[in-house]
Design a protein around this motif. Sequence first.
Motif, PDB file in Angstrom:
ATOM      1  N   PHE A 212       0.824  -1.210   0.000  1.00 59.84           N
ATOM      2  CA  PHE A 212       0.000   0.000   0.000  1.00 59.84           C
ATOM      3  C   PHE A 212       0.861   1.264   0.000  1.00 59.84           C
ATOM      4  CE2 PHE A 212      -3.332  -2.906   1.657  1.00 59.84           C
ATOM      5  CZ  PHE A 212      -4.374  -2.542   0.818  1.00 59.84           C
ATOM      6  N   ILE A 213       1.968   1.230   0.732  1.00 58.61           N
ATOM      7  CA  ILE A 213       2.884   2.380   0.765  1.00 58.61           C
ATOM      8  C   ILE A 213       3.473   2.627  -0.620  1.00 58.61           C
ATOM      9  CG2 ILE A 213       5.122   3.172   1.634  1.00 58.61           C
ATOM     10  CD1 ILE A 213       4.410   1.823   4.301  1.00 58.61           C
ATOM     11  N   ILE A 214       3.870   1.557  -1.298  1.00 59.23           N
ATOM     12  CA  ILE A 214       4.432   1.683  -2.651  1.00 59.23           C
ATOM     13  C   ILE A 214       3.415   2.300  -3.602  1.00 59.23           C
ATOM     14  CG2 ILE A 214       5.168   0.342  -4.677  1.00 59.23           C
ATOM     15  CD1 ILE A 214       6.565  -1.570  -2.709  1.00 59.23           C
ATOM     16  N   ILE A 215       2.159   1.879  -3.493  1.00 58.30           N
ATOM     17  CA  ILE A 215       1.104   2.422  -4.353  1.00 58.30           C
ATOM     18  C   ILE A 215       0.955   3.926  -4.129  1.00 58.30           C
ATOM     19  CG2 ILE A 215      -1.385   2.424  -4.800  1.00 58.30           C
ATOM     20  CD1 ILE A 215      -1.317  -0.603  -4.078  1.00 58.30           C
ATOM     21  N   ALA A 216       0.892   4.347  -2.860  1.00 52.68           N
ATOM     22  CA  ALA A 216       0.725   5.767  -2.545  1.00 52.68           C
ATOM     23  C   ALA A 216       1.910   6.585  -3.044  1.00 52.68           C
ATOM     24  CB  ALA A 216       0.547   5.949  -1.033  1.00 52.68           C
ATOM     25  N   LEU A 217       3.124   6.104  -2.787  1.00 50.77           N
ATOM     26  CA  LEU A 217       4.321   6.831  -3.212  1.00 50.77           C
ATOM     27  C   LEU A 217       4.451   6.853  -4.730  1.00 50.77           C
ATOM     28  CD1 LEU A 217       6.927   5.606  -0.559  1.00 50.77           C
ATOM     29  CD2 LEU A 217       5.783   7.833  -0.676  1.00 50.77           C
ATOM     30  N   PHE A 218       4.101   5.755  -5.373  1.00 51.25           N
ATOM     31  CA  PHE A 218       4.189   5.677  -6.840  1.00 51.25           C
ATOM     32  C   PHE A 218       3.318   6.756  -7.487  1.00 51.25           C
ATOM     33  CE2 PHE A 218       2.314   4.263 -10.837  1.00 51.25           C
ATOM     34  CZ  PHE A 218       3.445   4.008 -11.604  1.00 51.25           C
ATOM     35  N   HIS A 219       2.076   6.840  -7.056  1.00 53.18           N
ATOM     36  CA  HIS A 219       1.166   7.814  -7.669  1.00 53.18           C
ATOM     37  C   HIS A 219       1.551   9.238  -7.294  1.00 53.18           C
ATOM     38  CE1 HIS A 219      -1.407   4.889  -9.490  1.00 53.18           C
ATOM     39  NE2 HIS A 219      -1.676   4.300  -8.336  1.00 53.18           N
ATOM     40  N   HIS A 220       2.031   9.439  -6.075  1.00 52.48           N
ATOM     41  CA  HIS A 220       2.439  10.775  -5.657  1.00 52.48           C
ATOM     42  C   HIS A 220       3.649  11.257  -6.476  1.00 52.48           C
ATOM     43  CE1 HIS A 220       3.171  14.243  -3.129  1.00 52.48           C
ATOM     44  NE2 HIS A 220       4.423  13.854  -2.965  1.00 52.48           N
TER      45      HIS A 220
END
Length: 225
Positions: A212-220
């Motif tokens: 979930f952290i990777i998803i948030a950072l990726f899109h940000h």
Amino acid sequence: MGGFFKSSIGRKVAMALSAFFLMFFLLQHLVINMLSVISPDAFNEVSHFMGTNPLVQFALQPVLIFAVVFHFVMGFVLELKNKKANGVSYAKNNGGANSTWMSRNMIYSGLVVLAFIVLHFIDFWIPEINTKYIVGDMTGLHNGEFRYYHELVEKFHSPLRVGAYVISFILLGLHLAHGFTSAFQSMGATAGRKKNLQLIGKAYSIIVPLGFIIIALFHHLTHNH
């Protein structure tokens, strides 16, 4: 049934069952959200299916909401009951886990996770319910295209929101690291299986929150630069 919930064992079993359901949901939720990194089109299609399927909306979704509320209420009840009885919390009463910081502070990490769930509901669930059932738009479209991917990306523009998500998932991982093994112990897992359960629990508590952290950072990072 009332007598079951009044007993210490009954409350712990009920807590464990709700934990299993929520852990399964987290894994399923991660798989769907990971599609937003791999294929926006696939993410849109799956999101639309989940958001309009009657079984998901009117059967599984109410069960999920009940499980979330039940898990946290039961956690607070167990904490208060055990402190009142002998000053030792349920989270502490787990053998080899006694010495860990998380085993002594499950109630606090749980409160942070609960706050995150409220934020997540405000970000995604409430607007979705408003669009579908108040506005009456079940198409999932915006300007002729599915809106789900765009809405997800939009939420991760703010560094403050992304930071809150990252911190929350780190604490969720710590919560899961202890809770995973505790749930199986409450269901009667033998001491001989404890080591394997701890290994599986550690893997789950790292992989799922990290995803979930990777998803948030990726899109940000992808859409802000």
